[in-house]
Design a protein around this motif. Structure first.
Motif, mmCIF file in Angstrom:
data_model
loop_
_atom_site.group_PDB
_atom_site.id
_atom_site.type_symbol
_atom_site.label_atom_id
_atom_site.label_comp_id
_atom_site.label_asym_id
_atom_site.label_seq_id
_atom_site.Cartn_x
_atom_site.Cartn_y
_atom_site.Cartn_z
ATOM 1 N N GLU A 162 -13.537 2.291 0.821
ATOM 2 C CA GLU A 162 -12.816 3.463 1.298
ATOM 3 C C GLU A 162 -11.866 4.032 0.252
ATOM 4 O OE1 GLU A 162 -13.259 5.021 4.189
ATOM 5 O OE2 GLU A 162 -14.865 3.610 4.731
ATOM 6 N N ASP A 163 -11.811 3.402 -0.913
ATOM 7 C CA ASP A 163 -10.954 3.844 -2.013
ATOM 8 C C ASP A 163 -9.483 3.900 -1.584
ATOM 9 O OD1 ASP A 163 -10.549 4.545 -4.652
ATOM 10 O OD2 ASP A 163 -10.714 6.695 -4.264
ATOM 11 N N ILE A 164 -9.046 2.859 -0.875
ATOM 12 C CA ILE A 164 -7.654 2.728 -0.458
ATOM 13 C C ILE A 164 -6.931 1.867 -1.485
ATOM 14 C CG2 ILE A 164 -6.096 1.944 1.364
ATOM 15 C CD1 ILE A 164 -8.407 2.309 3.337
ATOM 16 N N ASP A 165 -5.804 2.349 -1.975
ATOM 17 C CA ASP A 165 -5.086 1.690 -3.067
ATOM 18 C C ASP A 165 -4.240 0.536 -2.535
ATOM 19 O OD1 ASP A 165 -3.976 1.024 -5.458
ATOM 20 O OD2 ASP A 165 -2.562 2.693 -5.515
ATOM 21 N N VAL A 166 -4.881 -0.607 -2.280
ATOM 22 C CA VAL A 166 -4.204 -1.807 -1.800
ATOM 23 C C VAL A 166 -3.901 -2.719 -2.983
ATOM 24 C CG1 VAL A 166 -4.443 -3.904 -0.410
ATOM 25 C CG2 VAL A 166 -5.257 -1.708 0.488
ATOM 26 N N SER A 167 -2.665 -3.195 -3.060
ATOM 27 C CA SER A 167 -2.282 -4.155 -4.100
ATOM 28 C C SER A 167 -2.016 -5.509 -3.451
ATOM 29 C CB SER A 167 -1.018 -3.682 -4.833
ATOM 30 O OG SER A 167 -1.248 -2.474 -5.522
ATOM 31 N N GLY B 158 4.620 -2.835 3.112
ATOM 32 C CA GLY B 158 4.264 -4.207 2.792
ATOM 33 C C GLY B 158 3.749 -4.895 4.047
ATOM 34 N N LEU B 159 2.565 -5.498 3.961
ATOM 35 C CA LEU B 159 1.951 -6.174 5.103
ATOM 36 C C LEU B 159 1.732 -7.645 4.785
ATOM 37 C CD1 LEU B 159 -0.904 -3.643 6.054
ATOM 38 C CD2 LEU B 159 1.468 -3.631 6.829
ATOM 39 N N LEU C 270 -7.434 1.392 8.625
ATOM 40 C CA LEU C 270 -7.172 0.073 8.057
ATOM 41 C C LEU C 270 -6.772 -0.911 9.156
ATOM 42 C CD1 LEU C 270 -6.934 -1.167 5.088
ATOM 43 C CD2 LEU C 270 -4.475 -0.960 5.444
ATOM 44 N N LEU C 271 -5.952 -0.450 10.089
ATOM 45 C CA LEU C 271 -5.506 -1.337 11.158
ATOM 46 C C LEU C 271 -6.651 -1.706 12.098
ATOM 47 C CD1 LEU C 271 -2.011 0.164 12.062
ATOM 48 C CD2 LEU C 271 -2.571 -1.720 10.536
ATOM 49 N N ILE D 211 0.853 -1.179 0.000
ATOM 50 C CA ILE D 211 0.000 0.000 0.000
ATOM 51 C C ILE D 211 0.896 1.238 0.000
ATOM 52 C CG2 ILE D 211 -0.163 -0.093 2.530
ATOM 53 C CD1 ILE D 211 -2.932 1.148 2.305
ATOM 54 N N PRO D 212 0.572 2.266 -0.787
ATOM 55 C CA PRO D 212 1.384 3.488 -0.763
ATOM 56 C C PRO D 212 1.398 4.111 0.634
ATOM 57 C CG PRO D 212 -0.082 3.468 -2.666
ATOM 58 C CD PRO D 212 -0.511 2.326 -1.791
ATOM 59 N N SER D 213 2.541 4.590 1.058
ATOM 60 C CA SER D 213 2.670 5.163 2.397
ATOM 61 C C SER D 213 1.699 6.320 2.623
ATOM 62 C CB SER D 213 4.107 5.642 2.631
ATOM 63 O OG SER D 213 5.007 4.548 2.606
ATOM 64 N N VAL D 214 1.448 7.107 1.585
ATOM 65 C CA VAL D 214 0.571 8.268 1.740
ATOM 66 C C VAL D 214 -0.888 7.870 1.924
ATOM 67 C CG1 VAL D 214 2.082 9.835 0.496
ATOM 68 C CG2 VAL D 214 0.369 8.510 -0.770
ATOM 69 N N GLU D 215 -1.241 6.617 1.559
ATOM 70 C CA GLU D 215 -2.619 6.159 1.693
ATOM 71 C C GLU D 215 -2.825 5.255 2.906
ATOM 72 O OE1 GLU D 215 -4.723 4.821 -1.658
ATOM 73 O OE2 GLU D 215 -3.616 6.049 -3.093
ATOM 74 N N PHE D 216 -1.762 5.064 3.685
ATOM 75 C CA PHE D 216 -1.795 4.202 4.860
ATOM 76 C C PHE D 216 -1.599 5.081 6.082
ATOM 77 C CE2 PHE D 216 0.695 0.818 7.356
ATOM 78 C CZ PHE D 216 -0.469 0.286 7.893
ATOM 79 N N GLU D 217 -2.515 4.988 7.066
ATOM 80 C CA GLU D 217 -2.455 5.921 8.195
ATOM 81 C C GLU D 217 -1.124 5.884 8.934
ATOM 82 O OE1 GLU D 217 -4.955 2.318 9.454
ATOM 83 O OE2 GLU D 217 -4.659 3.579 7.718
ATOM 84 N N LEU D 218 -0.540 4.699 9.106
ATOM 85 C CA LEU D 218 0.764 4.641 9.763
ATOM 86 C C LEU D 218 1.869 5.174 8.859
ATOM 87 C CD1 LEU D 218 0.851 1.308 11.809
ATOM 88 C CD2 LEU D 218 0.686 3.650 12.627
#
Length: 218
Positions: free
Chosen positions: A133-138, A112-113, A90-91, A9-16
């Motif tokens: 939530e339109d979060i860019d998860v790959s 990377g998770l 997300l968490l 997940i892009p860092s800018v789209e991940f709360e942490l």
């Protein structure tokens, strides 16, 4: 039946990723995440060379109440993050679905998770969440640890597998013990604490994905 997912997940789209801001080429590791006080509390390990700027940046984030030093060893420091995640976190959703965080690493650009969900239904709920939530998860990989195509390492990361295998081969678990964690650390060029964490997390992951895995449906 449980299922393991590897995703980025892009860092800018991940709360942490937004809170734990770092500069290249620094990498940080999310050691574990536990629900304390009704919210997910991450434990994060980072290199000491960026410790001061990292602490200052994290403390300035509006959702952070405190960042506490848990342990420091040679060139690494472990922190516990006291923060107020949003309901759309997300968490938080991961914990609500009873998923287990097997490992996570972050850079300036991506996280990377590796997650273990209790069922495919829980995974589907997670996917619905990040799509809504339109979060860019790959999704990089999905597998069931009890199936033949799961691979031989049962969810362990390459460093965990390599360190655990080296420890067994060198007699770390023999009686009497034939090698110390410091000697193992020296062979890998890392700290004693890092070797201990690799062994702990590797064994935990191995047990979760073998001895504690769900029985297949009849």
């Amino acid at each position: 039946m449980s299922v393991i997912v590897e995703l980025t997940i892009p860092s800018v789209e991940f709360e942490l990723g937004r809170i734990l801001r770092i500069e290249e080429p620094t990498q940080l590791t999310l050691e574990t995440m536990v629900p304390l006080g009704g919210k997910p509390t991450p434990f994060v390990r980072i290199q000491n060379e960026v410790r001061e700027t990292f602490e200052r940046s994290v403390r300035e984030h509006p959702s952070v109440n405190d960042i506490q030093l848990v342990d420091t060893h040679e060139d690494e420091t472990l922190y516990a993050l006291n923060w107020d995640p949003s309901e759309a976190s997300l968490l938080r959703r991961i914990l609500d679905l009873d998923a287990v965080l097997l490992g996570a690493t972050g850079t300036a650009d991506t996280w990377g998770l590796e997650l273990r969900f209790p069922s495919h239904e829980a995974l589907s709920s997670f996917q619905e969440f990040y799509l809504d939530e339109d979060i860019d998860v790959s999704i990089e990989r999905i597998y069931n640890p009890t199936k033949p195509d799961a691979g031989p390492w049962y969810g362990m990361t390459p460093p965990q597998r390599e360190t655990l295998a080296a420890a067994v081969e060198a007699g770390y678990y023999s009686l009497p013990r034939q090698i110390s964690t410091q000697e193992l650390a020296d062979s890998f060029g890392i700290s004693d604490q890092a070797v201990t964490e690799r062994l702990r997390r590797g064994i935990s992951t191995l047990v979760l994905n073998t001895l504690l895995v769900d029985e297949p449906d009849e």
